[in-house]
Design a protein around this motif. Structure first.
Motif, short mmCIF file in Angstrom:
data_model
loop_
_atom_site.label_atom_id
_atom_site.label_comp_id
_atom_site.label_asym_id
_atom_site.label_seq_id
_atom_site.Cartn_x
_atom_site.Cartn_y
_atom_site.Cartn_z
N LEU A 169 -20.52 -16.52 3.83
CA LEU A 169 -19.17 -16.29 4.34
C LEU A 169 -18.11 -16.89 3.42
CD1 LEU A 169 -19.72 -16.81 8.16
CD2 LEU A 169 -19.79 -14.68 6.82
N LEU A 170 -18.40 -18.04 2.84
CA LEU A 170 -17.47 -18.64 1.90
C LEU A 170 -17.35 -17.77 0.64
CD1 LEU A 170 -15.57 -20.93 1.30
CD2 LEU A 170 -17.53 -22.29 0.54
N ILE A 171 -18.46 -17.24 0.16
CA ILE A 171 -18.43 -16.35 -1.00
C ILE A 171 -17.61 -15.11 -0.70
CG2 ILE A 171 -19.87 -14.80 -2.40
CD1 ILE A 171 -22.04 -17.07 -2.27
N VAL A 172 -17.84 -14.48 0.45
CA VAL A 172 -17.07 -13.29 0.83
C VAL A 172 -15.59 -13.62 0.90
CG1 VAL A 172 -16.62 -11.66 2.72
CG2 VAL A 172 -18.96 -12.09 1.97
N SER A 173 -15.25 -14.76 1.52
CA SER A 173 -13.84 -15.16 1.61
C SER A 173 -13.20 -15.30 0.24
CB SER A 173 -13.72 -16.49 2.36
OG SER A 173 -14.05 -16.34 3.70
N GLU A 174 -13.87 -15.98 -0.67
CA GLU A 174 -13.32 -16.19 -2.01
C GLU A 174 -13.17 -14.88 -2.77
OE1 GLU A 174 -12.02 -18.84 -3.40
OE2 GLU A 174 -12.44 -20.10 -1.66
N LEU A 175 -14.18 -14.02 -2.68
CA LEU A 175 -14.12 -12.78 -3.44
C LEU A 175 -13.08 -11.81 -2.89
CD1 LEU A 175 -17.90 -12.14 -4.21
CD2 LEU A 175 -16.17 -13.30 -5.62
N VAL A 176 -12.97 -11.69 -1.58
CA VAL A 176 -11.95 -10.82 -1.01
C VAL A 176 -10.57 -11.39 -1.29
CG1 VAL A 176 -11.04 -9.81 1.13
CG2 VAL A 176 -13.51 -9.84 0.73
N THR A 177 -10.42 -12.70 -1.18
CA THR A 177 -9.13 -13.33 -1.50
C THR A 177 -8.73 -13.03 -2.94
OG1 THR A 177 -9.43 -15.10 0.11
CG2 THR A 177 -7.92 -15.54 -1.70
N ASN A 178 -9.67 -13.13 -3.87
CA ASN A 178 -9.36 -12.82 -5.27
C ASN A 178 -8.89 -11.38 -5.43
OD1 ASN A 178 -9.94 -15.37 -6.15
ND2 ASN A 178 -11.90 -14.84 -7.08
#
Length: 169
Positions: free
Chosen positions: A54-63
């Motif tokens: 979930l943290l990875i998804v958050s970071e990648l979508v935010t980028n």
């Protein structure tokens, strides 16, 4: 076992893809969608693995929202799951291939990919950034979710074929 000698797919195996507008509201929506998918499919993932994904998804979508929205008004999130791996990927239509910045404690941002790389490494997975056939990019991370995952998924690098049987997702 089926006729070919391989075990039938587990109930949680598959590939799911959804798109969302490249807006800040899509970040928590993507996180919820991935969390709900993992739960609904019954993926054998402990709390730490789910948190990492979930943290990875958050970071990648935010980028994608912050850096690609001008050229890519939509972001795609893909989750591919097999017996040993969970692979999350975020795709946009911006051609710039980002690089993970090194830790600069004077900066207040800009270390999302560094964080993704470190979370992935600590979980025993792999991640990469690749160009798509349409000129955009896909950033993905594959994390092991079961004890039978190979130490280093050498063929997790082809996001164009997420269900290719020869590579972990």
């Amino acid at each position: 076992m089926d006729v070919s000698g391989s075990a039938p797919p587990a109930q949680y195996e598959g590939v799911w893809r959804f798109t969302a507008p490249a807006t800040e509201e899509s970040v928590p929506q993507a996180r919820r969608a991935v969390r709900d998918l993992l739960g609904r499919q019954g993926v054998p993932a402990d709390r730490d693995l789910v948190y990492a994904l979930l943290l990875i998804v958050s970071e990648l979508v935010t980028n994608s929202v912050r850096h690609a929205a001008l050229l890519s008004p939509e972001v795609a999130v893909e989750v591919a799951i097999d017996r040993a791996w969970v692979r999350v990927a975020v795709e946009d239509n911006h051609p710039y291939r980002p690089k993970a910045l090194e830790a600069d404690f004077g900066q207040t941002g800009g270390r999302g990919l560094l964080l993704v790389r470190e979370i992935t490494r600590e979980a025993g997975g792999v991640c990469d950034v690749e160009h798509t056939s349409t000129g955009g990019k896909v950033i993905w991370a594959a994390l092991p979710h079961a004890g039978n995952a190979p130490a280093h998924p050498a063929h997790a690098a082809n996001p164009a074929h997420p269900t290719h049987p020869a590579r972990p997702v």
